[in-house]
Motif scaffolding. Structure first.
Motif, PDB file in Angstrom:
ATOM      1  N   ALA A   6       0.832  -1.212   0.000  1.00 19.73           N
ATOM      2  CA  ALA A   6       0.000   0.000   0.000  1.00 19.73           C
ATOM      3  C   ALA A   6       0.862   1.256   0.000  1.00 19.73           C
ATOM      4  O   ALA A   6       0.591   2.202  -0.743  1.00 19.73           O
ATOM      5  N   PHE A   7       1.907   1.278   0.819  1.00 20.98           N
ATOM      6  CA  PHE A   7       2.786   2.456   0.860  1.00 20.98           C
ATOM      7  C   PHE A   7       3.494   2.660  -0.479  1.00 20.98           C
ATOM      8  O   PHE A   7       3.644   3.788  -0.947  1.00 20.98           O
ATOM      9  N   LYS A   8       3.917   1.577  -1.111  1.00 24.72           N
ATOM     10  CA  LYS A   8       4.552   1.696  -2.431  1.00 24.72           C
ATOM     11  C   LYS A   8       3.551   2.235  -3.459  1.00 24.72           C
ATOM     12  O   LYS A   8       3.913   3.048  -4.311  1.00 24.72           O
ATOM     13  N   ALA A   9       2.310   1.777  -3.369  1.00 22.59           N
ATOM     14  CA  ALA A   9       1.282   2.262  -4.299  1.00 22.59           C
ATOM     15  C   ALA A   9       1.057   3.757  -4.121  1.00 22.59           C
ATOM     16  O   ALA A   9       0.891   4.498  -5.091  1.00 22.59           O
ATOM     17  N   LEU A  10       1.069   4.202  -2.871  1.00 26.95           N
ATOM     18  CA  LEU A  10       0.805   5.618  -2.584  1.00 26.95           C
ATOM     19  C   LEU A  10       2.031   6.506  -2.777  1.00 26.95           C
ATOM     20  O   LEU A  10       1.904   7.729  -2.750  1.00 26.95           O
ATOM     21  N   ALA A  11       3.183   5.900  -2.979  1.00 27.88           N
ATOM     22  CA  ALA A  11       4.402   6.688  -3.185  1.00 27.88           C
ATOM     23  C   ALA A  11       4.387   7.424  -4.524  1.00 27.88           C
ATOM     24  O   ALA A  11       5.082   8.423  -4.696  1.00 27.88           O
ATOM     25  N   ASN A  12       3.577   6.945  -5.455  1.00 28.91           N
ATOM     26  CA  ASN A  12       3.459   7.597  -6.755  1.00 28.91           C
ATOM     27  C   ASN A  12       2.422   8.717  -6.639  1.00 28.91           C
ATOM     28  O   ASN A  12       1.274   8.460  -6.274  1.00 28.91           O
ATOM     29  N   PRO A  13       2.809   9.964  -6.941  1.00 26.23           N
ATOM     30  CA  PRO A  13       1.868  11.080  -6.755  1.00 26.23           C
ATOM     31  C   PRO A  13       0.600  10.981  -7.605  1.00 26.23           C
ATOM     32  O   PRO A  13      -0.461  11.448  -7.180  1.00 26.23           O
ATOM     33  N   VAL A  14       0.667  10.371  -8.773  1.00 28.52           N
ATOM     34  CA  VAL A  14      -0.535  10.256  -9.606  1.00 28.52           C
ATOM     35  C   VAL A  14      -1.490   9.225  -9.004  1.00 28.52           C
ATOM     36  O   VAL A  14      -2.702   9.453  -8.962  1.00 28.52           O
ATOM     37  N   ARG A  15      -0.957   8.114  -8.525  1.00 26.43           N
ATOM     38  CA  ARG A  15      -1.834   7.128  -7.876  1.00 26.43           C
ATOM     39  C   ARG A  15      -2.475   7.726  -6.626  1.00 26.43           C
ATOM     40  O   ARG A  15      -3.664   7.505  -6.360  1.00 26.43           O
ATOM     41  N   LEU A  16      -1.720   8.504  -5.877  1.00 25.16           N
ATOM     42  CA  LEU A  16      -2.272   9.174  -4.700  1.00 25.16           C
ATOM     43  C   LEU A  16      -3.366  10.152  -5.122  1.00 25.16           C
ATOM     44  O   LEU A  16      -4.411  10.244  -4.479  1.00 25.16           O
ATOM     45  N   ARG A  17      -3.148  10.839  -6.232  1.00 28.86           N
ATOM     46  CA  ARG A  17      -4.153  11.783  -6.752  1.00 28.86           C
ATOM     47  C   ARG A  17      -5.430  11.053  -7.178  1.00 28.86           C
ATOM     48  O   ARG A  17      -6.545  11.536  -6.948  1.00 28.86           O
ATOM     49  N   ILE A  18      -5.278   9.875  -7.781  1.00 26.37           N
ATOM     50  CA  ILE A  18      -6.449   9.078  -8.163  1.00 26.37           C
ATOM     51  C   ILE A  18      -7.234   8.693  -6.909  1.00 26.37           C
ATOM     52  O   ILE A  18      -8.455   8.870  -6.853  1.00 26.37           O
ATOM     53  N   LEU A  19      -6.535   8.175  -5.897  1.00 24.79           N
ATOM     54  CA  LEU A  19      -7.208   7.754  -4.671  1.00 24.79           C
ATOM     55  C   LEU A  19      -7.890   8.936  -3.990  1.00 24.79           C
ATOM     56  O   LEU A  19      -9.021   8.824  -3.527  1.00 24.79           O
ATOM     57  N   THR A  20      -7.241  10.070  -3.969  1.00 28.38           N
ATOM     58  CA  THR A  20      -7.822  11.278  -3.383  1.00 28.38           C
ATOM     59  C   THR A  20      -9.049  11.710  -4.182  1.00 28.38           C
ATOM     60  O   THR A  20     -10.081  12.062  -3.613  1.00 28.38           O
TER      61      THR A  20
END
Length: 100
Positions: A6-20
């Motif tokens: 999960a932390f590796k997935a969220l380390a990418n700013p675009v993936r974090l932006r999608i989740l947000t």
């Protein structure tokens, strides 16, 4: 859920932006022709348009978020929809509170 994945997935700013963005999808993604955002989630094509990436990159990023337990996926015919997995996100937050 593996917190490291999960932390590796969220380390990418675009993936974090999608989740947000999936937290308030009507605000962050364009309207979709099929499916109900509240019931089904957001169609890949709407996420792609809202983020501005290719379909394949968007699908790859969503697959990583799904594997990490941060989003759920639903297929309806030719369409694939994604929603935040609030239980998975809560488990990750609890892990952070208790382990860090």
């Amino acid at each position: 859920m593996d917190p490291l994945i999960a932390f590796k997935a969220l380390a990418n700013p675009v993936r974090l932006r999608i989740l947000t963005g999936l937290k308030e999808p009507a605000r962050h993604f364009p309207p979709q022709d099929e499916g109900d955002i509240e019931l089904d989630g957001v169609c890949v094509s709407s996420i792609q348009e809202g983020i501005g990436l290719s379909q394949s990159t968007t699908s790859d990023y969503l697959g990583i978020l799904h594997k990490a337990g941060l989003v759920t996926m639903k297929r309806r015919g030719q369409w694939t929809y994604y929603k935040r997995d609030e239980d998975g996100i809560s488990k990750l937050a609890e892990t952070m509170r208790t382990k860090l």
